[in-house]
Design a protein around this motif. Structure first.
Motif, PDB file in Angstrom:
ATOM      1  N   HIS A  10       0.834  -1.192   0.000  1.00  0.00           N
ATOM      2  CA  HIS A  10       0.000   0.000   0.000  1.00  0.00           C
ATOM      3  C   HIS A  10       0.872   1.247   0.000  1.00  0.00           C
ATOM      4  O   HIS A  10       2.077   1.172   0.110  1.00  0.00           O
ATOM      5  N   LYS A  11       0.219   2.414  -0.127  1.00  0.00           N
ATOM      6  CA  LYS A  11       0.862   3.715  -0.003  1.00  0.00           C
ATOM      7  C   LYS A  11       0.077   4.535   1.010  1.00  0.00           C
ATOM      8  O   LYS A  11      -0.917   4.074   1.541  1.00  0.00           O
ATOM      9  N   HIS A  12       0.561   5.761   1.247  1.00  0.00           N
ATOM     10  CA  HIS A  12      -0.142   6.665   2.144  1.00  0.00           C
ATOM     11  C   HIS A  12      -0.461   7.953   1.405  1.00  0.00           C
ATOM     12  O   HIS A  12       0.325   8.413   0.573  1.00  0.00           O
ATOM     13  N   CYS A  13      -1.605   8.529   1.721  1.00  0.00           N
ATOM     14  CA  CYS A  13      -2.012   9.807   1.141  1.00  0.00           C
ATOM     15  C   CYS A  13      -0.935  10.840   1.451  1.00  0.00           C
ATOM     16  O   CYS A  13      -0.480  10.946   2.597  1.00  0.00           O
ATOM     17  N   MET A  23      -2.067   2.666  -6.617  1.00  0.00           N
ATOM     18  CA  MET A  23      -2.246   3.479  -7.816  1.00  0.00           C
ATOM     19  C   MET A  23      -2.658   4.909  -7.489  1.00  0.00           C
ATOM     20  O   MET A  23      -2.522   5.796  -8.319  1.00  0.00           O
ATOM     21  N   ASP A  24      -3.177   5.158  -6.303  1.00  0.00           N
ATOM     22  CA  ASP A  24      -3.688   6.474  -5.932  1.00  0.00           C
ATOM     23  C   ASP A  24      -2.594   7.325  -5.282  1.00  0.00           C
ATOM     24  O   ASP A  24      -1.591   6.818  -4.797  1.00  0.00           O
TER      25      ASP A  24
END
Length: 68
Positions: A10-13, A23-24
């Motif tokens: 995952h990633k973080h905002c 992807m976001d």
């Protein structure tokens, strides 16, 4: 390593830090809007800084020009 588990990829905002999909870049439209607003403000301040710097360098040249 006791008690550690492998987290899903995952990633973080980049604005608020909430977990998002890979992807976001933002978690929602509010964070997207805040980021774009901050980018515009930063660009404006940079352009003002460059403008003031140019004025500080050019105005003295005209003030010291020989009168005649």
């Amino acid at each position: 390593m006791i008690g550690l588990t492998k987290a899903a990829s995952h990633k973080h905002c980049i604005v608020c830090g909430k977990t998002i999909e890979e992807m976001d870049s933002f978690c929602d439209e509010v964070c997207d809007s805040k980021y774009k607003s901050a980018q515009r403000r930063q660009t404006l301040f940079f352009l003002i800084f460059i403008g003031l710097l140019v004025l500080m360098l050019i105005v003295p040249v005209f003030l010291k020009a020989p009168q005649g």
